[in-house]
Structures are given as C-alpha cells and as structure tokens.
Design a protein around this motif. Sequence first.
Motif: not given
Length: 503
Positions: A76-80, A125-126, A135-136
């Motif tokens: 929930s705080g991750y920038n892929w 997971a997105v 982003a997704a």
Amino acid sequence: MSIKSTMLIDKNFTISAVDPRLYGSFIEHLGRAVYGGIYEPNHPTADENGFRRDALDAIRALNVPIIRYPGGNFVSGYNWEDGVGPKADRRRLLELAWWTTETNEVGTNEFADWAKLVGSEVMMAVNLGTRGIDAARNLVEYCNHPSGSYWSDLRISHGYKEPHRFKTWCLGNEMDGPWQIGAKTAVEYGRLANETAKAMRWVDPTIELVACGSSSSGMDTFAEWEATVLDLTYDQVDFLSLHTYYNNNENDSSNFLARSLDMDQFIQSVSAICDYVKAKKRSKKKLMLSLDEWNVWNSIGSSRAEERWQVAPPEFEDTYTMEDALAVGCFLITLLKHADRVKMACIAQLINVIAPIMTENGGPLWLQTTYYPYLHASLYGRGTVLQPIISSPKYDSKDFTDVPYLEAISVYNEEQGEVTIFAVNRHLSEMLELDVDVRSFGDISVMEHVVLENEDIKAVNTKSNPANVVPHNRGTAKVDGGHVKAMLTKASWNVIRLRIKNV
C-alpha cells in the motif's frame, strides 16, 4: 484408553476438484522474508543471483503452486518502479508499513526469476493505498505485454524479453484496516477497485482479479464491507479475499484446536454474501474465494521492530509448537472441505515471518512443526475432495460446542489410483480408534500411514534441535474387509495413503 469414530467415503460423493492454488503461500517485504530468507547474496549457499539454495530446496519440496507478492501492508506504499532496472540505480527508501528501510534489491523481475526456480506462479498485488489506476495498468503492461509499448519495452531493456504473464492480481490489501496506508471506506475502495480492474483488463483481458474482503471477521465493518465492495466490483472481479489468523495466547489447547470451526463459519458467511450479491445482480457468475492470508500467529499483537528504519530486521518470527501443527492441519482440512468455493489460499508467510521455514542470516535453515502438514497436504491433497460421513465423539470448549475429536477429509486422485485420508485426533489424552468404510473403491491397500506426534504438545523445532518434531511412517492403518482401521494417537496429525489395486 481410546475413543471410537467412523468415516464413510465414496468415490461418487464429491465436493469438488482441488484447485492446486489452494496450497499457495505468501512472501512480503516484511522482516526477513525476502532479505535473509529467500535472498542473501553473501550466504554460503547463495546462487549467482543471490538466492539461498537451501531455501530453494525446502520450498521446492513443498510444491507451492502460487505465491502472493509483494504484500501485504507493504504494497500500500510501494512504488513498483523503484524495484526494477539496474540495481545500482535503485533508491533506498523509508518503508512506512513496517518502519524499515527498503533497499529495493529485490523487485518484480527478481521475484519472477525466483518463483520460476521454485516452480510457482506469482499472485501479484497492486498498490491501491497511495496509488491507483495508472500505476496498476502500467505494471500489468510492464509484466504481461509482449513488446512495442513504453512499459513492455522498458522491461525488455531491463533484460526480460519474454513477458512474465502473471495471471492472478490482487486489487490492494486489507483496505478496510486503519493500519493500512491509504485505508478507505467500502465505497471508496469499491469504486477505485472497479475502475482499476477495468483498466488492468483492458491491458490484458486474460488476467484474474481478487478484490479485498474484510481484514478479518472481527472487523466492525465485516459483512457490510463485503456486500458494498461486491456491489461495486462484482462484474469485474473473479475472487474475494479472506484473511484470518489464530493463536493460543490463552494457553487453552482444546479451545485452540477447535478454531478451525471458526474458519469454517467465516468461509460459509462470506460465501453467503457473495451469493446474495449474485442474486441481487441477477448474475450468472459464481464468485470464488481466495483465503490469501491464513496461519497461526501467536505474536500478532506484538509491536514492530524497536529501532526504526533498519534493513530487514527480525519481525514476527514465531516458533511453532506441535499443537500449532495440529491447528494448521485442521485449517488445511477445512480448506479442503470448501474446495468448491475456496480456489486459492496462501499460508502467510512462507519463510522467517510466521513461517514454516526458518533461517539464520549466514547460517542454517530448519523446518518448523507446521511445515509438515502443509507439505503433506500439498503433495497428497491433489485430486477430488470426497464428501465424508463422519461419526465422532465431541467436546465443548470455551468458545465452541460440539467439536468433533476427529477432524478428517479425504482426496481421491483417480489418475494416480490413490486415496489420501487426512485426519487430526484433537483429543489431548486419548487415542482415537478410526474405522473408514472404503468399499466403493474395491480392492485397496495401505501405502503408508504417516504420523506427526510428540508426547509434549508444546514441543518445537529449533536451530539446535531441528528434528525434535518430525513425521514418521509407523502408523497402524490396515485394510480389513473393505474398511481401513487405524489407531490415531492422542493429539496427532495423520496421513493415510491408500492404493486402489484395480486401477
């Protein structure tokens, strides 16, 4: 002394074929699951990519079909984008879900490489906490589109010509939880999840999508959350997630071993909500369930690491007992009982964090007690679940009534000509005499009767004593006139494997 129970199984009385993904697991960027768990470049067993070979071997043995990644609260705080491209260019960032520093040495591509090594699919997971649609859909394009677009060509430039083709995608994680970065109301989440799902499917129409259910059945919003979210997403999603953890912090073993009845009720309740929304929408689609976080978690109320912003500090490294293994066995049996509805499940997590596998940084690996029922179910629980008719003495505990001492299910693998009976004797002091009617299968023989037991229900495996609680094949099961008869020792997990001779 002993108590008596009976079980009838018939090859024509079926519940459902088992989706192999029922035996999935979960690896989050939390504690030492990734760094020090699956990835430790300086470890003596590390391969050329930094993956621990001892961990690879232990996980391959489980035959895990799918692994959820990268979270969990972490996502929930991750920038892929921070986890792809040259490692030298990746940023070290403060990770707010667990108050650590994320080095981003392992990201999407590295995890895809590792999953291939262990023979698992990835349940991706997105981030629907701090991010959303854009982003997704870009991540789906990066992972799954062959070439000829910005994000797919970026993947190719990173050394991955072939797309990963991730099939299963989670639309966020536990979005109802106030602990979640970017927590949302059911309406806020439902609207965002629906629009994100549309865009992701437009990029790749072949993917499956999992909507977030309640973080647990104990949430104040439970049931209403599910109904609202599904009302907004039903046409776009394939699964609804369930999360549930159990512990024996009250040190009441009889009550603890009955908690699979709670899991059973949880599954039934969520199934009913799904069917209510189906009826409301006059839909022909039957929504399936993904119990993508479940386990025994005795340290669930403990705090995060005392010192903030460490890199991969030890967190939630529970040591599991013999009774924890029995509970896990009961949960696995419950999942099989609901194989018609629960098509995916993930024991959370796989290594070091509330896990069946433990490692020491720079040191050895050992298997916890809970590894063994998970191993047995994954290896021998493939095929069709049979609907049993069981007669067993029962007991009452603090929170449950009419708890059967015998918890059991069977799986028929017609292709292999085998039937496997999984059985737990919940009785803490007496043996259980089991009589299973298997006449519908004709001529059968016992291949083996595996037993996990220990005189001390609190016995554990440790680095210094890794073989303290291990299964043996000295069980007493035998065939007698179309019946399988066995004595199940007190507080034991049993796997009775039968060969059908006329197949």
